[in-house]
Write a protein that holds these residues in place. Structure first.
Motif, short mmCIF file in Angstrom:
data_model
loop_
_atom_site.label_atom_id
_atom_site.label_comp_id
_atom_site.label_asym_id
_atom_site.label_seq_id
_atom_site.Cartn_x
_atom_site.Cartn_y
_atom_site.Cartn_z
N GLU A 109 -10.82 5.14 -3.54
CA GLU A 109 -9.78 4.19 -3.12
C GLU A 109 -10.27 2.75 -3.19
O GLU A 109 -9.53 1.85 -3.56
CB GLU A 109 -9.27 4.53 -1.71
N LEU A 137 -10.13 1.78 -6.79
CA LEU A 137 -8.75 1.53 -7.26
C LEU A 137 -8.21 0.21 -6.72
O LEU A 137 -7.54 -0.54 -7.43
CB LEU A 137 -7.83 2.69 -6.84
N GLU A 138 -8.53 -0.06 -5.45
CA GLU A 138 -8.08 -1.32 -4.85
C GLU A 138 -8.71 -2.53 -5.55
O GLU A 138 -8.05 -3.53 -5.80
CB GLU A 138 -8.42 -1.36 -3.36
N VAL A 170 -9.88 -2.67 -8.62
CA VAL A 170 -9.27 -2.81 -9.96
C VAL A 170 -7.92 -3.53 -9.84
O VAL A 170 -7.62 -4.44 -10.60
CB VAL A 170 -9.09 -1.43 -10.64
N ARG A 171 -7.16 -3.12 -8.82
CA ARG A 171 -5.84 -3.74 -8.64
C ARG A 171 -6.00 -5.24 -8.34
O ARG A 171 -5.32 -6.08 -8.93
CB ARG A 171 -5.11 -3.02 -7.49
N GLU A 215 -5.94 -5.23 -12.95
CA GLU A 215 -5.68 -3.99 -13.71
C GLU A 215 -6.13 -4.02 -15.16
O GLU A 215 -6.99 -3.25 -15.57
CB GLU A 215 -4.17 -3.61 -13.69
N ASN A 216 -5.52 -4.90 -15.95
CA ASN A 216 -5.78 -4.85 -17.39
C ASN A 216 -6.56 -6.05 -17.90
O ASN A 216 -6.55 -7.10 -17.29
CB ASN A 216 -4.46 -4.77 -18.17
N SER A 257 -5.93 -13.33 -6.72
CA SER A 257 -4.93 -13.36 -5.64
C SER A 257 -4.61 -14.79 -5.23
O SER A 257 -3.45 -15.13 -4.99
CB SER A 257 -5.44 -12.63 -4.40
N ASP A 312 -11.69 -2.68 -14.73
CA ASP A 312 -12.25 -1.39 -14.30
C ASP A 312 -13.78 -1.37 -14.40
O ASP A 312 -14.46 -0.85 -13.52
CB ASP A 312 -11.62 -0.23 -15.08
#
Ligand code: GDP
Length: 296
Positions: A77, A80-81, A83-84, A88-89, A264, A288
């Protein structure tokens, strides 16, 4: 890269290694420690709060997948957080439909701007593009000579200021003539830096940007400087406008804080990272991959 934060995560997770389902207080304690580790790594409070809240939602109650241990769940988690948060990309340099693509590199003195101009030129040259560099950092005396030497190393021509030219904008006619004659597809402009942000610098960059109308205006930031670089980026974005960021010196004692916060705070992508002094040490920014390195 990011050793401090990776080691902290490792210590935190070691405490719950081998445990079955976590109690509510163990989850709370783990999250609190992750929160402190992120704040100590200089991540913006807002980003830390969002990340920890998202983790809490995943970790509390029935959400934990039966097949995974708490450590695996936290790691997954957290990854994933991150990466977000990093966007992401991969975010590419946009090429102009009508060449040349003009790329503007800005940054404070010492951030690695001039080196990055050459790294980016090498990157495009490797992909077969006809590249031109422009030595218009007339602020730091050695920058013109430095780019000339780097140009020879990477095999990319450099437009140098003519004698008596002191203002970068006065180089424009010569630069334009060179890219037309040379049919260059990518033109990378080195701009003046300063030790800190000042109005003269901003004014000069604003005028130069209006003149060149670059497809990409990128700010070069030193990854070792933490939160300060977020503030620098905010100022450049407000005054001049940015399309993205390049972080340098990730091979050194890089702090994860600025890298984790900037997207952010600014809403602009990181496009490349510098991982060494040599001209081939530039990598596209893959959220990633960087998240994996942060997790350790
Ligand atoms: P400028 O004043 O922003 O134009 O900075 P320079 O391009 O002259 O770079 C300042 C110093 O940082 C030089 O010694 C560069 O070799 C070094 N540098 C630039 N990028 C990197 C990087 O990714 N890693 C490391 N280790 N050093 C870098």
């Amino acid at each position: 890269m990011f050793e401090g934060l990776s080691q902290r995560f490792d210590q935190i997770l070691r405490k719950i290694t081998g445990k079955g389902l976590l109690t509510e207080s163990q989850v709370a304690e783990t999250l609190q420690e992750i929160r402190i580790a992120l704040l100590e790594a200089d991540v913006t409070l807002d980003v830390v709060t969002k990340l920890v809240d998202a983790l809490r939602q995943k970790l509390v109650g029935a959400e934990i997948a039966k097949a995974m241990t708490p450590v695996e769940t936290v790691l997954k988690e957290l990854y994933l957080e991150i990466v977000r948060i990093l966007g992401e990309n991969k975010s590419n340099i946009q090429l102009s439909s009508k060449p040349p693509t003009i790329i503007f590199l800005m940054g404070l003195q010492g951030s690695g701007k001039t080196t990055t101009v050459a790294k980016l030129a090498y990157h495009f040259r490797q992909s077969g593009k006809r590249v031109l560099m422009v030595a218009s950092d007339l602020q730091r005396l050695a920058a013109v000579e430095q780019l000339k030497v780097l140009g020879e190393q990477v095999g990319v021509p450099v437009v140098l200021p003519k004698e008596n030219v002191t203002r970068p904008k006065d180089m424009y006619p010569d630069v334009r003539r060179r890219w037309i004659e040379g049919m260059h597809e990518v033109v990378i402009i080195d701009t003046a830096g300063r030790l800190s942000i000042d109005e003269d610098l901003m004014q000069e960059l604003k005028e130069l940007k209006a003149l060149y109308n670059p497809k990409e205006s990128l700010l070069v930031l030193d990854a070792m400087t933490g939160q300060e670089s977020v503030r620098v980026a905010q100022a450049f974005d407000q005054k001049i406008g940015l399309d993205g960021l390049i972080f340098t010196k990730l091979d050194g004692d890089a702090r994860a804080g600025a890298i984790l916060s900037i997207r952010s705070v600014l809403g602009k992508p990181i496009k490349f990272i510098g991982t060494g002094e040599k001209t081939d040490r530039l990598e596209p920014f893959y959220p990633d991959r960087v998240a994996s390195r942060i997790i350790g």
